[in-house]
Structure formats: structure tokens, C-alpha cells
Design a protein around this motif. Structure first.
Motif, short mmCIF file in Angstrom:
data_model
loop_
_atom_site.label_atom_id
_atom_site.label_comp_id
_atom_site.label_asym_id
_atom_site.label_seq_id
_atom_site.Cartn_x
_atom_site.Cartn_y
_atom_site.Cartn_z
N UNK A 343 0.82 -1.20 0.00
CA UNK A 343 0.00 0.00 0.00
C UNK A 343 0.86 1.25 0.00
N UNK A 344 0.25 2.37 0.38
CA UNK A 344 0.95 3.65 0.43
C UNK A 344 1.73 3.77 1.74
N UNK A 345 3.02 4.04 1.63
CA UNK A 345 3.86 4.34 2.78
C UNK A 345 4.12 5.85 2.80
N UNK A 346 4.06 6.43 4.00
CA UNK A 346 4.07 7.89 4.14
C UNK A 346 5.40 8.38 4.72
N UNK A 347 6.00 9.34 4.02
CA UNK A 347 7.21 10.02 4.49
C UNK A 347 6.84 11.43 4.92
N UNK A 393 -3.34 -0.06 -10.22
CA UNK A 393 -2.83 0.68 -11.38
C UNK A 393 -3.04 2.19 -11.18
N UNK A 394 -4.14 2.57 -10.54
CA UNK A 394 -4.39 4.00 -10.26
C UNK A 394 -3.35 4.55 -9.30
N UNK A 395 -2.93 3.73 -8.32
CA UNK A 395 -1.89 4.18 -7.39
C UNK A 395 -0.58 4.46 -8.12
N UNK A 400 3.32 8.39 -10.48
CA UNK A 400 4.04 8.92 -11.63
C UNK A 400 3.70 10.39 -11.86
N UNK A 401 2.44 10.75 -11.64
CA UNK A 401 1.99 12.11 -11.94
C UNK A 401 2.16 13.07 -10.77
N UNK A 402 2.40 12.55 -9.57
CA UNK A 402 2.55 13.42 -8.42
C UNK A 402 1.25 13.88 -7.82
N UNK A 403 0.15 13.18 -8.10
CA UNK A 403 -1.13 13.56 -7.54
C UNK A 403 -1.12 13.34 -6.04
#
Length: 445
Positions: A343-347, A393-395, A400-403
């Protein structure tokens, strides 16, 4: 008698009306550059605070529901999975919330946001724990200020894990989440804002490995090439800026915290470094000038590091972390245990407010270098929808786009509305054509 031309005009009117319905309900979609697209639309960057102005506040989830933690577990408000909540926590405060659990793993995370510029001491922080109805503690985590004694958001989570070999915290029913704040007498008495999330994780269809590999790739890879690209960090978890492997440039003010997120799939490793650029304003020594912290997809704390600054370039690196694997949760080491799901890991990066006195209240160049190593492996075999514990795929497109997380969510919601509108207008059109055909046949007969 109606002519065929008259019937045709009626059909045209029905088609026009159906198209109008579709035009009304089709809402605009935020523009996002798609991979391979011939048109690249830049996403709005996070605002950079001007010198001397107030720092951007922490960005809370706009959909968060306000609740009030209870002094007693008997009065605890119930949290719903997938929902975000907000509350406040007083100095030395202690509050309860309730979650009703069945046979699923559960995580309740708390992001505590102290007032910017408030005074904190070494050891100040909070503890979040989960208890069953008998008061038995199922799982907890503490988040504290250590040597970097300045205010910034802190994150930690409580958890309950389904384990066939355990006899505690396994029954279905009510569980209680306890959040306790710890503070020295000399610390600021300001309330802390809380952002609370309750997330569930499916159990496995069948048991997987539980032992960690003795050998794993712990060597730091070469830094990513290509030169720095501009990507300003967000102001909270909700609007954290998406990153993929690369070198990313931001500007950070003294006292400011910037948030980023990186998608990690099963089997992948994250390596992250942060560099403060040199300054022409002086050479004064600032201890713990920058803090870099890492949280996992359930917003449990994984690791952090700090670096000092004296006007020259200064770099820190997070310790090498194991590849993302389900069996990591068997470790007692917090950094290893935190790498337990995809999943998403946060910095998050925070610049010491003391920098303003010695170097001026102006932005300092911050460069993040992110490396993702390892091939994607199959998931552990969840018995249900993995929810946020997967990489889609959306993630990957958002990275890639920086959204930001908020932009990606808005785009997903808008696409859902457009899809529903398309189905709705198509249904109207088909119904209109069907009605016209029926009328035409009856009149012809």
C-alpha cells in the motif's frame, strides 16, 4: 394521420432530451496527465509559504467526522471502518473510543497534531492501545518526541490481530481504543488535534510463512539518476504528495512539516534519503535540524532519523528496511513489523524551527531521493478485499503524476459520478427510443 417525418421529429426530440440529461449530470473531472497521453496537464502544486508569513496548517481530511472521546469505556463512541474522525486531546488527557470486531485484523491510527511553535520536552507524546472487554491489551504503539524537541505531527496505531494460536483478544464483540497523552509539567498546555482512522484487514485464506528470512538485501542501492524534479510536499496525510522512484525537490520553512507517499507492493523495499541544501546565510550549528519519518499504510510508525546542519549540505538516510511481507508482523522490531502490508507508505519531513533564528525565516532546499528495489510478488492470499493494503494501477499512475492523496480521491469520485451519469443518460436514451418505437408501431398498425 401522423407522417413518418412527424414521427422522426419526435424521435429526434427524445434523443436530444436524453443527451441533455447526460450533459446535466456529467460533472467535470479534475485533469490528470495519463501515461502515454499526448496532452500533459500539470496538477496544482502545494502552496509554498512566503517568508515571514504563517506556516500552512496541517491539512485534515475534509470528510472527517467530529467526535468526542469518552472518559470511560462505557461511554465510548463507536468508530466505523473506513471512516476518518477528528477530536482534541488535552494535556495529560485520556480518552476512549469503541470498535466492534469480528474475525478480522483491526488497526486504529492516531495522528496527533500539536500547536505549531508550542513547547514540548523529551519524552512528550502519546500512546494508543486496543483492549478487549476485560481490559486485556491487544496491541499498542507509542509516539514520542526524542532529541528533536520541537512540535510536529506524530503518528501511531493500536491493533488487534487474529491469531489461531492465541487465546487473548480473539473473541468477537466490543473492543476499546485508549489514547493517552504524556507531557512534562513544563510543556505547553495546548490541546492537540487528533486525526483518527479505523482500518480493517482481511485474514488469510490459509496460513502463510511466519519466520523471517535470515538473509535479505540490506545494502543501500545507488541513488536514482536523472536529476531532481520539482514536487512540493503536502501539509498532511490526506494531501500527501505521491512519489515514485526518483529525486524530488521541495522547499521547506523552519517549523514546517511536508508529507509524501510512496506505493510499495509485496516484495518491494523502500530506501529514502533527505538532503538539506547549503545556505549562504551563515554557518551556525543546529542540532537535529531535520527529522524524516516513515509510517505504513495503516499509519503505524515504522522508522525515523535526524540530521544536524551548519550551512553545508546535510544528508540523512532511513535505515535499510526489509521487503514488504506478511510475515514481517512476527518480528518484535518495530521497523520490521511495520513493513507488514502493501500500500501507500508515508514520508514526512520537519525542519527545526530554530533554523529561523540562525538562517532566517526563509525556505531551505529539500531533496528527497527515493529508491524502490525488488520485483513485485503475489500477495499473501487474503480472504476478502484487501482494501488499502494493495497497490493498484491507479496508485502507480498517481505516483508517476505526483497527484496528492486528496486529488486522487477526488478524481476517483468524479470518475464514479461520470460512469453513473453515463449509465443514467444511456438508460434515458434507450427508454426514449423504446417508447418512440412502440408508438410508431402502434400508429403504423
Amino acid at each position: 394521420m401522423k407522417t413518418q417525418a412527424g414521427i422522426g421529429r419526435r424521435a429526434g426530440a427524445l434523443i436530444t432530451a436524453a443527451a441533455a440529461v447526460g450533459a446535466v449530470v456529467a460533472l467535470p473531472v479534475p485533469a490528470v496527465a495519463l501515461p502515454g497521453s499526448t496532452v500533459a496537464v500539470a496538477l496544482p502544486e502545494q502552496a509554498v509559504a512566503a517568508e515571514g508569513s504563517a506556516l500552512p496548517p496541517y491539512t485534515f481530511d475534509g470528510a472527517a467526522q467530529r467526535v468526542q472521546g469518552a472518559a470511560s469505556s462505557s461511554d465510548a463512541v463507536q468508530l466505523k471502518t473506513g471512516q476518518t474522525y477528528r477530536d482534541t486531546l488535552k494535556k495529560d488527557g485520556k480518552v476512549y473510543y469503541r470498535v466492534d470486531l469480528d474475525k478480522q485484523n483491526a488497526y486504529v491510527s492516531v495522528v496527533a497534531v500539536p500547536k505549531t511553535g508550542g513547547k514540548v520536552e523529551y519524552g512528550d507524546g502519546f500512546k494508543v492501545s486496543m483492549q478487549d472487554s476485560s481490559g486485556t491489551e491487544c496491541g499498542y504503539q507509542q509516539a514520542n518526541f526524542s532529541s528533536a524537541e520541537y512540535t510536529r505531527p506524530l503518528a501511531a496505531y493500536a491493533r488487534r490481530i487474529v491469531d489461531a494460536e492465541s487465546s487473548t483478544c480473539q473473541r468477537a464483540g466490543a473492543y476499546y481504543v485508549l489514547v493517552e497523552r504524556e507531557a512534562k509539567a513544563t510543556s505547553a498546555a495546548d490541546d492537540w488535534e487528533l486525526e483518527i482512522r479505523y482500518t480493517s484487514e482481511p485474514v488469510l485464506k490459509k496460513a502463510g510463512p511466519t519466520e523471517l528470512p535470515e538473509v535479505w538485501a540490506s545494502g543501500t542501492p545507488a541513488p536514482p539518476g536523472g536529476g531532481p524534479q520539482r514536487r512540493q510536499g503536502g501539509s498532511g496525510v490526506h494531501d500527501a504528495t505521491s512519489l515514485t522512484q526518483g529525486e524530488w525537490r521541495s522547499d521547506i520553512r523552519p517549523g514546517q512539516t511536508l508529507f509524501y507517499r510512496v506505493p510499495l507492493d509485496w516484495g518491494q523495499q523502500l530506501f529514502a534519503t533527505a538532503e538539506l541544501g547549503s545556505s549562504a546565510a551563515g554557518d551556525e550549528y543546529i542540532g537535529h535540524a531535520l527529522v524524516l519519518s516513515l509510517e505504513n499504510p495503516a499509519l503505524g510508525h515504522v522508522d525515523e532519523n535526524t540530521v544536524s546542519y551548519d550551512g553545508k549540505p546535510a544528508t540523512l538516510a532511513l535505515d535499510p528496511l526489509r521487503p514488504v511481507a506478511h510475515e514481517n508482523r512476527s518480528s518484535y522490531d518495530e521497523a520490521t513489523s511495520g513493513m507488514r502490508f502493501a500500500g501507500w507508505y508515508y514520508l514526512s519531513a520537519t525542519l527545526n524551527p530554530a533554523m529561523a533564528k540562525e538562517y532566517g525565516d526563509r525556505t531551505v532546499p529539500l531533496t528527497l531521493r527515493v529508491s524502490v528495489r525488488g520485483s513485485t510478488k503475489p500477495g499473501p492470499g487474503y480472504d476478502g478485499d484487501p482494501g488499502r493494503f494493495t497497490v493498484t494501477a491507479d496508485d502507480k499512475e498517481a505516483a508517476e503524476n505526483g497527484a496528492s492523496g486528496a486529488q486522487a480521491a477526488e478524481r476517483s469520485d468524479s470518475m464514479t459520478v461520470v460512469a453513473a451519469a453515463g449509465i443514467g443518460s444511456g438508460t434515458v436514451l434507450l427508454l426514449g427510443l423504446g417508447a418512440w418505437t412502440l408508438v410508431a408501431r402502434r400508429r403504423a398498425a
